[in-house]
Scaffold this motif. Structure first.
Motif, mmCIF file in Angstrom:
data_model
loop_
_atom_site.group_PDB
_atom_site.id
_atom_site.type_symbol
_atom_site.label_atom_id
_atom_site.label_comp_id
_atom_site.label_asym_id
_atom_site.label_seq_id
_atom_site.Cartn_x
_atom_site.Cartn_y
_atom_site.Cartn_z
ATOM 1 N N LEU A 164 0.855 -1.183 0.000
ATOM 2 C CA LEU A 164 0.000 0.000 0.000
ATOM 3 C C LEU A 164 0.896 1.239 0.000
ATOM 4 N N CYS A 165 0.670 2.117 -0.959
ATOM 5 C CA CYS A 165 1.418 3.372 -1.047
ATOM 6 C C CYS A 165 0.438 4.535 -0.933
ATOM 7 N N ASP A 166 0.725 5.470 -0.029
ATOM 8 C CA ASP A 166 -0.203 6.589 0.171
ATOM 9 C C ASP A 166 0.574 7.903 0.190
ATOM 10 N N TYR A 167 -0.138 8.956 -0.180
ATOM 11 C CA TYR A 167 0.437 10.301 -0.147
ATOM 12 C C TYR A 167 -0.681 11.290 0.155
ATOM 13 N N VAL A 168 -0.490 12.108 1.191
ATOM 14 C CA VAL A 168 -1.437 13.160 1.570
ATOM 15 C C VAL A 168 -0.684 14.478 1.519
ATOM 16 N N ALA A 169 -1.106 15.359 0.632
ATOM 17 C CA ALA A 169 -0.371 16.614 0.421
ATOM 18 C C ALA A 169 -0.230 17.425 1.704
ATOM 19 N N ALA A 170 -1.250 17.381 2.556
ATOM 20 C CA ALA A 170 -1.215 18.169 3.786
ATOM 21 C C ALA A 170 -0.107 17.715 4.735
ATOM 22 N N LEU A 171 0.367 16.468 4.555
ATOM 23 C CA LEU A 171 1.419 15.957 5.430
ATOM 24 C C LEU A 171 2.804 16.084 4.811
ATOM 25 N N ASP A 172 2.872 16.761 3.678
ATOM 26 C CA ASP A 172 4.160 16.964 3.013
ATOM 27 C C ASP A 172 4.513 18.441 3.086
ATOM 28 N N GLY A 173 5.365 18.780 4.031
ATOM 29 C CA GLY A 173 5.715 20.180 4.205
ATOM 30 C C GLY A 173 6.807 20.642 3.266
ATOM 31 N N VAL B 256 1.356 -14.440 3.755
ATOM 32 C CA VAL B 256 1.098 -13.050 3.378
ATOM 33 C C VAL B 256 2.004 -12.122 4.181
ATOM 34 N N GLU B 257 2.749 -11.257 3.470
ATOM 35 C CA GLU B 257 3.515 -10.190 4.091
ATOM 36 C C GLU B 257 2.893 -8.853 3.692
ATOM 37 N N VAL B 258 3.145 -7.815 4.483
ATOM 38 C CA VAL B 258 2.533 -6.512 4.210
ATOM 39 C C VAL B 258 3.598 -5.420 4.236
ATOM 40 N N GLN B 259 3.388 -4.409 3.394
ATOM 41 C CA GLN B 259 4.258 -3.241 3.351
ATOM 42 C C GLN B 259 3.409 -1.997 3.129
ATOM 43 N N ALA B 260 3.705 -0.924 3.861
ATOM 44 C CA ALA B 260 3.059 0.368 3.645
ATOM 45 C C ALA B 260 4.161 1.408 3.449
ATOM 46 N N VAL B 261 4.060 2.185 2.371
ATOM 47 C CA VAL B 261 5.089 3.181 2.073
ATOM 48 C C VAL B 261 4.437 4.525 1.783
ATOM 49 N N TRP B 262 5.247 5.565 1.944
ATOM 50 C CA TRP B 262 4.801 6.940 1.713
ATOM 51 C C TRP B 262 5.463 7.467 0.450
ATOM 52 N N GLY B 263 4.673 8.130 -0.404
ATOM 53 C CA GLY B 263 5.286 8.747 -1.569
ATOM 54 C C GLY B 263 4.278 9.145 -2.626
ATOM 55 N N LYS B 264 4.700 10.086 -3.494
ATOM 56 C CA LYS B 264 3.826 10.603 -4.544
ATOM 57 C C LYS B 264 3.663 9.622 -5.693
ATOM 58 N N ARG B 265 4.755 9.081 -6.197
ATOM 59 C CA ARG B 265 4.731 8.295 -7.425
ATOM 60 C C ARG B 265 4.459 6.832 -7.125
ATOM 61 N N LEU B 266 3.179 6.452 -7.224
ATOM 62 C CA LEU B 266 2.797 5.077 -6.948
ATOM 63 C C LEU B 266 3.530 4.116 -7.868
ATOM 64 N N ASP B 267 3.639 4.462 -9.144
ATOM 65 C CA ASP B 267 4.277 3.540 -10.087
ATOM 66 C C ASP B 267 5.731 3.271 -9.710
ATOM 67 N N ARG B 268 6.456 4.317 -9.269
ATOM 68 C CA ARG B 268 7.855 4.114 -8.907
ATOM 69 C C ARG B 268 7.992 3.227 -7.669
ATOM 70 N N HIS B 269 7.099 3.390 -6.710
ATOM 71 C CA HIS B 269 7.157 2.559 -5.506
ATOM 72 C C HIS B 269 6.829 1.104 -5.834
ATOM 73 N N ILE B 270 5.880 0.884 -6.741
ATOM 74 C CA ILE B 270 5.556 -0.484 -7.150
ATOM 75 C C ILE B 270 6.750 -1.114 -7.855
ATOM 76 N N LEU B 271 7.370 -0.358 -8.759
ATOM 77 C CA LEU B 271 8.519 -0.878 -9.498
ATOM 78 C C LEU B 271 9.701 -1.152 -8.567
ATOM 79 N N GLN B 272 9.907 -0.275 -7.587
ATOM 80 C CA GLN B 272 10.992 -0.490 -6.625
ATOM 81 C C GLN B 272 10.744 -1.747 -5.796
#
Length: 312
Positions: A40-49, A87-103
């Motif tokens: 799961l990759c999420d990004y909330v603009a309000a939390l990016d200063g 089943v393993e789980v990962q949660a990451v923060w970031g704007k570019r979902l595609d880059r996080h999936i590829l990484q």
């Protein structure tokens, strides 16, 4: 196509309906040794200063968000783990979902990426910002884009190009057919193979001889494609598959056939193109993404390497 590890991309905007997870669960019934990684990759603009306004409070808020997502992922994983699925789980923060999936794919080396796909905004098509299209272009492992994850796979179709008019290598068609046969064999689905051809319209034929005998020209084109299609099926040992030779552009002919046959999964090959070609032409897979109602499985050539990946 041996599926032992699936990277499943979970949508953070919904807690309950996850078609990609439903599809992964269904595939685990046919591939009992398979394990899953839920990403799961999420990004909330309000939390990016940004660098000028970064603070400990923002960092703590992002960490709290990711902890909540890990809790959500573990709740989704619990019923699968009870059935004995790893089943393993990962949660990451970031704007570019595609880059996080590829990484993640680079690190985990899954056999398959599974992601829910939605209808795409025409503006995003123009500027090539859509995550699904970026994954079609750059993912090195097969990419399963899910539309109806709750429905079992009963009818599988692979679209092939035996004359390579879309610059696909001959080996990719063979890989497509082999992958389709394997998935059909594991799921018990019926197998269909489609090839589309399109003679020049009568209004575009310049040669005077062809204008006089346009039907003869059209018949010759059909015969040429029929022979190439038959030869490919012999090489791929796909004689048991239902064969469909369609006249027309793939993005027009294939969706109609998908509806007619009740296809659940369409396999397409994708090759690497330059950024300019992709912007002006695009892959058949990209053009079909919004046109077909079924899941899509995108297959790359064996020697494909992500052109956006930094060289070693």
């Amino acid at each position: 196509m041996n599926i032992r590890h699936m990277l499943v991309v979970v949508d953070p905007t919904t807690e309950n309906k996850q078609p990609c997870l439903e599809r992964a669960k269904n595939l685990c019934q046919h591939y009992p040794q398979a394990r899953l990684t839920l990403l799961l990759c999420d990004y909330v603009a309000a939390l990016d200063g940004g660098t000028l306004f970064e603070s400990n409070s923002l960092e703590k808020a992002r960490a709290s968000l990711l902890q909540n997502h890990l809790k959500q992922l573990n709740e989704l994983a619990a019923p699968l783990r009870e059935k004995g699925i790893g089943v393993e789980v990962q949660a990451v923060w970031g704007k570019r979902l595609d880059r996080h999936i590829l990484q993640a794919a680079q690190q985990l080396k899954p056999d398959l990426i599974i992601k829910t796909t939605h209808h795409h905004n025409p503006l995003k098509r123009l500027f090539l910002t859509n995550t699904d299209w970026q994954l079609i272009r750059h993912a090195e492992v097969p990419l399963w884009l899910v539309k109806k994850g709750e429905k079992p796979i009963t009818q599988i179709c692979a679209a092939v190009d035996p004359l390579h008019v879309d610059d696909k290598p001959a080996s990719l068609d063979l890989k497509l057919i082999t992958s389709a046969k394997t998935v059909a064999g594991n799921t018990g689905a019926s197998l269909h193979l489609i090839h589309c051809y399109n003679p020049l319209p009568r209004t575009m034929v310049i040669d005077a001889t062809l204008v006089v005998d346009y039907q003869g020209y059209a018949d010759d084109v059909k015969k040429h494609h029929t022979e190439a299609f038959s030869e490919l099926l012999k090489r791929a040992d796909a004689g048991q598959a239902q064969q469909h030779l369609l006249e027309g552009y793939p993005e027009e002919a294939i969706p109609a056939m998908i509806e007619k046959l009740g296809i659940n999964l369409l396999l397409l090959g994708a090759v690497s193109r330059s950024r300019l070609q992709s912007a002006l032409i695009g892959h058949t897979a990209e053009r079909l993404l919004d046109e077909v109602p079924c899941d899509l499985l995108i297959i790359k050539p064996d020697d494909f390497s992500d052109p956006s990946k930094p060289s070693a």
